[in-house]
Design a protein around this motif. Structure first.
Motif, PDB file in Angstrom:
ATOM      1  N   GLN A  64      46.773 -30.415  38.624  1.00  0.00           N
ATOM      2  CA  GLN A  64      45.695 -30.432  37.712  1.00  0.00           C
ATOM      3  C   GLN A  64      45.845 -29.696  36.302  1.00  0.00           C
ATOM      4  OE1 GLN A  64      41.963 -30.613  39.897  1.00  0.00           O
ATOM      5  NE2 GLN A  64      40.871 -30.352  38.001  1.00  0.00           N
TER       6      GLN A  64
ATOM      7  N   ARG B  74      41.853 -35.103  33.540  1.00  0.00           N
ATOM      8  CA  ARG B  74      41.532 -33.698  33.902  1.00  0.00           C
ATOM      9  C   ARG B  74      40.892 -33.696  35.071  1.00  0.00           C
ATOM     10  NH1 ARG B  74      38.294 -31.323  29.804  1.00  0.00           N
ATOM     11  NH2 ARG B  74      39.116 -29.378  29.959  1.00  0.00           N
ATOM     12  N   GLY B  75      41.592 -34.509  36.166  1.00  0.00           N
ATOM     13  CA  GLY B  75      41.346 -34.205  37.562  1.00  0.00           C
ATOM     14  C   GLY B  75      40.037 -35.150  37.978  1.00  0.00           C
TER      15      GLY B  75
END
Ligand SMILES: Nc1ncnc2c1ncn2[C@@H]1O[C@H](COP(=O)(O)OP(=O)(O)OP(=O)(O)O)[C@@H](O)[C@H]1O
Length: 254
Positions: free
Chosen positions: A3, A67-68
């Motif tokens: 991540q 972003r995850g």
């Protein structure tokens, strides 16, 4: 997924329009703080892919982590929050024709922040200076050349200091000098603003000069990825034909 390093991670993405499959189990990981360039044939699905990344299209199947966070199940409200991380430079710059340069760049700041007029002016001046357009505040879009319009579009895309900037064919229709100036700005966007750049490009020469990572989209999948050197050395006949711009080869002109 790492991540910290991977800003966008796409798994098994499928998208069809009617019977026409555009994305066919596409996997793609884009690294943070890089100039990532997506190349591929006209009509190959590059814009469709970008629209999925900003949630303007929903896939038939697959996961898209920004972003995850998986954005596929998100509703419009959640998506609006994620979109704050993105700046977008569209092909035609998409300026508001009735607003002058200053007002165009200020627009997202009025929409999305509670900054005062003088704070907004400070940001606008800084962004216009960054793209080499100081003193052009009062010009209307119709008075600008194509390259200047793109630079205003980039200043506006950078106004909210996005983490990711998407460029859809940023140099199309520009002369070589202006194209080189825009390409330099893409690199500076990463270096000076710390933004991850995702670029759709048809310009192979420029791609080889400015990309950190190149991804080739073909028949709905990413068939090659790597640094410019790695792509140059790729032995897949499809990749070689495309990179070298040859009429003969496995890619048929139809
Ligand atoms: N909303 C839609 N409805 C139906 N078909 C669509 C839609 N959006 C895109 N397509 C089709 O999907 C295919 C891929 O289009 P896309 O615009 O992503 O190509 P591209 O790789 O960006 O092309 P170019 O390099 O010419 O801009 C095209 O055949 C297009 O007609």
């Amino acid at each position: 997924m790492q991540q910290d390093r991977d800003i966008i991670h796409i798994e098994s993405l499928y998208k069809s329009f009617g019977d026409f499959r555009v994305l066919d189990g596409l996997d793609l990981t884009l690294e943070k703080d890089r100039v990532n360039i997506i190349i591929g044939r006209s009509g190959g699905g590059k814009s469709v892919l970008i629209k999925h990344i900003i949630g303007l299209l929903k896939p038939d199947r697959g996961r898209i982590l920004v972003r995850g966070e998986d954005i596929v199940p998100m509703d419009e409200g959640a998506m609006a929050r994620v979109r704050r991380d993105f700046g977008m430079l569209f092909q035609e710059a998409a300026l508001f024709d009735s607003l002058n340069v200053h007002e165009n760049v200020a627009f997202p700041l009025h929409e999305h922040t509670s900054k005062s007029y003088s704070e907004i002016d400070e940001v606008v001046q800084a962004k216009l200076a960054a793209v080499g357009l100081q003193g052009m505040d009062k010009k209307m879009p119709a008075e600008l050349s194509g390259g200047m319009r793109k630079r205003v579009g980039l200043a506006r895309a950078l106004a909210l200091e996005p983490k990711i900037v998407l460029f859809d064919e940023p140099t199309s229709g520009l002369d070589p000098v202006m194209a080189a100036a825009i390409n330099e700005l893409i690199q500076r966007t990463r270096q000076e603003f710390g933004a991850t750049c995702i670029v759709i490009s048809h310009d192979i020469d420029a791609t080889m000069k400015i990309a950190d990572n190149i991804f080739m989209l073909y028949e709905g999948k990413i068939i090659a990825r790597g640094s410019p050197e790695e792509l140059n050395e790729n032995t897949d006949p499809v990749v070689r034909q495309f990179i070298r711009g040859e009429a003969r080869g496995p890619i048929k002109v139809n």
